[in-house]
Each structure stands twice: as C-alpha cells, then as structure tokens.
Design a protein around this motif. Structure first.
Motif, mmCIF file in Angstrom:
data_model
loop_
_atom_site.group_PDB
_atom_site.id
_atom_site.type_symbol
_atom_site.label_atom_id
_atom_site.label_comp_id
_atom_site.label_asym_id
_atom_site.label_seq_id
_atom_site.Cartn_x
_atom_site.Cartn_y
_atom_site.Cartn_z
ATOM 1 N N ASN A 194 15.340 -2.254 14.968
ATOM 2 C CA ASN A 194 15.679 -3.241 13.937
ATOM 3 C C ASN A 194 16.166 -2.503 12.682
ATOM 4 O O ASN A 194 15.379 -2.092 11.829
ATOM 5 N N LEU A 195 17.496 -2.322 12.615
ATOM 6 C CA LEU A 195 18.084 -1.514 11.537
ATOM 7 C C LEU A 195 17.912 -2.174 10.170
ATOM 8 O O LEU A 195 17.691 -1.484 9.168
ATOM 9 N N ASP A 196 17.982 -3.514 10.121
ATOM 10 C CA ASP A 196 17.801 -4.215 8.835
ATOM 11 C C ASP A 196 16.401 -3.959 8.299
ATOM 12 O O ASP A 196 16.206 -3.709 7.118
ATOM 13 N N PHE A 197 15.442 -4.039 9.208
ATOM 14 C CA PHE A 197 14.052 -3.809 8.803
ATOM 15 C C PHE A 197 13.882 -2.372 8.284
ATOM 16 O O PHE A 197 13.249 -2.128 7.260
ATOM 17 N N GLU A 198 14.480 -1.436 8.986
ATOM 18 C CA GLU A 198 14.371 -0.023 8.573
ATOM 19 C C GLU A 198 14.910 0.176 7.166
ATOM 20 O O GLU A 198 14.307 0.863 6.340
ATOM 21 N N ALA A 199 16.063 -0.461 6.879
ATOM 22 C CA ALA A 199 16.683 -0.303 5.563
ATOM 23 C C ALA A 199 15.804 -0.938 4.487
ATOM 24 O O ALA A 199 15.580 -0.352 3.427
ATOM 25 N N GLU A 200 15.289 -2.115 4.771
ATOM 26 C CA GLU A 200 14.512 -2.833 3.749
ATOM 27 C C GLU A 200 13.181 -2.153 3.437
ATOM 28 O O GLU A 200 12.731 -2.164 2.294
ATOM 29 N N PHE A 201 12.571 -1.542 4.428
ATOM 30 C CA PHE A 201 11.208 -1.003 4.229
ATOM 31 C C PHE A 201 11.148 0.523 4.330
ATOM 32 O O PHE A 201 10.074 1.085 4.411
ATOM 33 N N GLN A 202 12.303 1.153 4.321
ATOM 34 C CA GLN A 202 12.357 2.608 4.535
ATOM 35 C C GLN A 202 11.487 2.992 5.742
ATOM 36 O O GLN A 202 10.738 3.975 5.731
ATOM 37 N N ALA A 203 11.564 2.150 6.749
ATOM 38 C CA ALA A 203 10.773 2.390 7.959
ATOM 39 C C ALA A 203 11.592 3.253 8.912
ATOM 40 O O ALA A 203 12.816 3.269 8.847
ATOM 41 N N PHE A 217 0.806 -1.227 0.000
ATOM 42 C CA PHE A 217 0.000 0.000 0.000
ATOM 43 C C PHE A 217 0.839 1.278 0.000
ATOM 44 O O PHE A 217 0.316 2.353 0.233
ATOM 45 N N ASN A 218 2.135 1.130 -0.253
ATOM 46 C CA ASN A 218 3.037 2.292 -0.265
ATOM 47 C C ASN A 218 2.903 3.166 0.971
ATOM 48 O O ASN A 218 3.031 4.393 0.901
ATOM 49 N N ALA A 219 2.635 2.537 2.081
ATOM 50 C CA ALA A 219 2.502 3.311 3.319
ATOM 51 C C ALA A 219 3.880 3.663 3.857
ATOM 52 O O ALA A 219 4.874 2.990 3.568
ATOM 53 N N HIS A 220 3.923 4.727 4.636
ATOM 54 C CA HIS A 220 5.154 5.109 5.325
ATOM 55 C C HIS A 220 5.082 4.484 6.714
ATOM 56 O O HIS A 220 4.163 4.787 7.486
ATOM 57 N N VAL A 221 6.047 3.606 6.997
ATOM 58 C CA VAL A 221 5.988 2.884 8.275
ATOM 59 C C VAL A 221 6.881 3.544 9.311
ATOM 60 O O VAL A 221 8.067 3.791 9.078
ATOM 61 N N ILE A 222 6.295 3.837 10.472
ATOM 62 C CA ILE A 222 7.084 4.261 11.632
ATOM 63 C C ILE A 222 6.799 3.254 12.737
ATOM 64 O O ILE A 222 5.734 2.642 12.738
ATOM 65 N N TYR A 223 7.757 3.029 13.614
ATOM 66 C CA TYR A 223 7.511 2.019 14.642
ATOM 67 C C TYR A 223 8.168 2.375 15.958
ATOM 68 O O TYR A 223 9.135 3.128 16.020
ATOM 69 N N TYR A 224 7.579 1.788 17.013
ATOM 70 C CA TYR A 224 8.125 1.910 18.360
ATOM 71 C C TYR A 224 8.252 0.504 18.915
ATOM 72 O O TYR A 224 7.327 -0.302 18.801
ATOM 73 N N ASP A 225 9.411 0.206 19.468
ATOM 74 C CA ASP A 225 9.654 -1.109 20.072
ATOM 75 C C ASP A 225 10.748 -0.905 21.101
ATOM 76 O O ASP A 225 11.497 0.073 21.034
ATOM 77 N N VAL A 226 10.863 -1.842 22.037
ATOM 78 C CA VAL A 226 11.962 -1.735 22.993
ATOM 79 C C VAL A 226 13.297 -2.076 22.327
ATOM 80 O O VAL A 226 14.360 -1.763 22.849
ATOM 81 N N LYS A 227 13.212 -2.741 21.140
ATOM 82 C CA LYS A 227 14.429 -3.059 20.377
ATOM 83 C C LYS A 227 14.331 -2.392 19.019
ATOM 84 O O LYS A 227 13.267 -2.379 18.397
#
Ligand code: NAD
Length: 323
Positions: free
Chosen positions: A184-193, A172-182
């Motif tokens: 995840n840099l790999d995830f950020e790179a892969e999904f522009q999160a 859906f071409n959404a812009h993903v932002i997230y909050y977690d206690v950990k």
C-alpha cells in the motif's frame, strides 16, 4: 411475512431493525452456542428466509445443504468468516455476508490496550497491588518497556492493521514496518511506513509485532516456534486476529523460555480452551476474544448484519456479500 432466525441473543438494535423491516424474528432462546445438529434441526423446519449467525456457528456444507431452498442469506455478525465454508454456500446458492469496518476502531483500540498493558506490565502490577505486595515506591519495581519511538511490525495491513499502524505512528511516533500480500504505497507515504517483502524481516526488526491477517490456509500457524526464535528477546507479540494464526503451544514455550519478552492475545487456537501453560505466566496477557466487545460496536455489528439481510431479501446484492 419473512422469518429470520438469530442463532443467539444479540444487541437489541439488530433485532429492532429486522422487526421494523416487517420480519418475524426468532432468537435461539438458550443463550448458548447451538450445536451443529441443533442448528441443522432448526433449519430443517424450512421456516426461515434468513439466518443471523455468529462466528461460533460452524456454517459448513451440511448446514448449507439443509438450508437450501428456504434460507437466502446467512449474515455473519463478524468481519472474519473462517467459520464459513464459502464454496459450499455458493454451491447451495446461499449468500453469506460479514460486518467489515464497523468494528475497526474498537479492535484497534483493544490491540493498543493489550500492547500498552503488556509493555507496562499492567495486569501483573494489578495482581501485585491486590496481593498487598506494594510496600512503597521503589526505583526498580515492575520496570516495563516504552512503546513510543519503537519499531512496530504489522502483519496484515488491512482495515484493522492500518488503524493500529496509524495510532502507533501518529500517537506514539513509532516507526511502522509491515508485511502483507498487497503493498500500500499511499499508506507508506502518509505514515512513513516501510514494506517488508517477508514476514521474517518484520520478526527480526520489530520491537512490537501485531497480527491482523484473516485466518486462511496461508496464515495458519504463521507464527510458529521457528519464527518466534527470529524475534528479538526484547520484543512483544500481540494477536487480535484469530487464534490458529499462532502455534499456541510454541508461544507458551517461547514465553516460558523467555525467547521473547511478552505477548498479549485476545484469540486462542482452540477456543474456548487456553493452553494451560499460558495461565501460569506473568509475561502474557489474555483476553477472552473481546476485541470488538463494546456496547457501541456490537450494536453496529448487529445492525449491519440486519441490513445485509434486509437488502438480500429485497432481491438486491447485500452490501457486505462475501464473494
Ligand atoms: P482486512 O481484510 O481489511 O485485512 C486483512 C489484511 O490481511 C489484508 O490487507 C490482506 O491483504 C492481508 N492478508 C491476507 N492474507 C495474508 C497473508 N497470507 N499474509 C499477509 N497478509 C495477508 O480485515 P480486517 O477488517 O482488518 O480484519 C482482520 C482480521 O481480524 C479478521 O479477518 C478477523 O479474523 C480479525 N478480527 C478479530 C476480532 C476479535 O474480536 N479479536 C475482531 C475483528 C476482526
């Protein structure tokens, strides 16, 4: 021959797996949740080597105390294990396992079903059509909200949260932002999160907030009245994690007062009760804790719980031991 007690009827695949490992399997003959004293009486017989349990079974210190000496493992047929007193199980020397992974896709799908349904007013439109209110196409009838290209805030980027984020970003071409206690840099790179170090930042920015944290003391009422007020009045809240993560009374009030635009929830603070005010509101969708309830997934969950029992009774560490 080892004996297994199953606390309630489950998909046959799990029973079959246990039987083909050579175990005698007894299933609670009444298709209802066993009250604690009923479970305790069953365990007091000392007949069972393992128990296949469900999230509706409260596995506390009293239960582990009577199970001690006979039961080696309680295999919980769920990924969440907030129904288990893990410390008490350790003290009693009894293993506990869960069923992570096999339900991730299904719960992510259900989360999307809820997210799109509330944004497109599906339940409300269905009620409208069935009530005979559809008199012909209208330019201003039942206008909803687009999901595509919006900002989606994920609270808890674990297995399910990251799958939801994947679908939102890729589908859906959404812009993903997230909050977690950990982080995840790999995830950020892969999904522009993008990571946000506080939950408040997510609530202020996101158009859709989706909750995927486990129920812990640190996540109890993670969403309360004050935090609901931080959300945009146009935003939606989706919860497929556990009910007590949201202060349900505060949510009902926020929806009534239109502090947020809508919510879609699969889990409730005092299940099976649902806050009565939610029942009268059109800007909320309620499903009765069914996010993992597909035939395929429930069979896989039953099989994985059985697998944990089989490995544990063979004297090895089960694959999904809760440590
Ligand atoms: P997971 O362990 O893979 O993910 C949980 C994530 O939450 C992790 O990344 C963890 O770091 C994060 N987290 C923990 N505490 C946090 C906190 N205080 N603040 C922010 N983040 C925090 O688990 P999963 O497999 O993705 O499942 C998540 C939850 O979904 C389960 O614990 C369960 O309660 C719920 N669930 C519900 C259903 C249903 O039927 N509705 C089905 C399956 C799972």
């Amino acid at each position: 021959m080892p004996k297994i007690f199953v606390t309630r009827k489950i998909p046959e695949a799990g029973i079959k797996k246990l039987k083909s490992a050579g175990y005698e399997v007894e299933v609670n003959p009444a298709d209802k949740v066993l009250a604690k004293d009923e479970l305790v009486s069953v365990l007091k017989t000392g007949k069972y080597d393992a128990v296949l349990a469900l999230l509706t079974d409260k596995l506390d210190a009293d239960v582990f105390e009577v199970a001690k000496g006979s039961v080696k493992i309680f295999a919980n047929m769920a990924v969440g294990f907030d129904n288990v007193d893990v410390e008490a199980s350790k003290k009693a020397g009894i293993m506990v396992s869960n069923t992570p992974g096999v339900l991730t896709d299904t719960v992510a799908e259900h989360t999307f079903a809820l997210m799109l349904a509330i944004a497109h007013r599906i339940s409300e439109a269905d009620r409208f059509a069935r009530a005979g209110q559809f008199k012909g196409w209208e330019p201003m009838m039942l206008l909803g909200t687009d999901f595509s290209y919006k900002t989606v805030g994920i609270l808890g980027l674990g297995r399910i949260g990251s799958r939801v984020a994947h679908h939102a970003a890729k589908g859906f071409n959404a812009h993903v932002i997230y909050y977690d206690v950990k982080r995840n840099l790999d995830f950020e790179a892969e999904f522009q999160a993008e990571f946000r170090p506080t939950i408040e930042e997510i609530l202020k920015e996101a158009d859709f907030v989706s909750i995927h944290v486990p129920l812990l003391p640190s996540t109890y009422h993670l969403i309360n009245a004050e935090r609901l007020r931080m959300m945009k009045p146009t935003a939606y809240l989706v919860n497929t994690s556990r009910g007590p993560v949201i202060d349900e009374k505060a949510l009902a009030e926020a929806l009534k007062a239109k502090i947020i635009k809508g919510a879609a929830i699969d889990v409730f603070e005092h299940e099976p009760a649902i806050h009565p005010d939610l029942l009268d509101l059109d800007n909320v969708i309620l499903t009765p804790h069914i996010a993992s309830a597909t035939e395929e997934t429930r069979a896989k969950m039953a099989e994985l719980a059985a697998e944990n029992i089989i490995v544990a009774l063979s004297g090895k560490e089960p694959p999904n031991l809760i440590k």
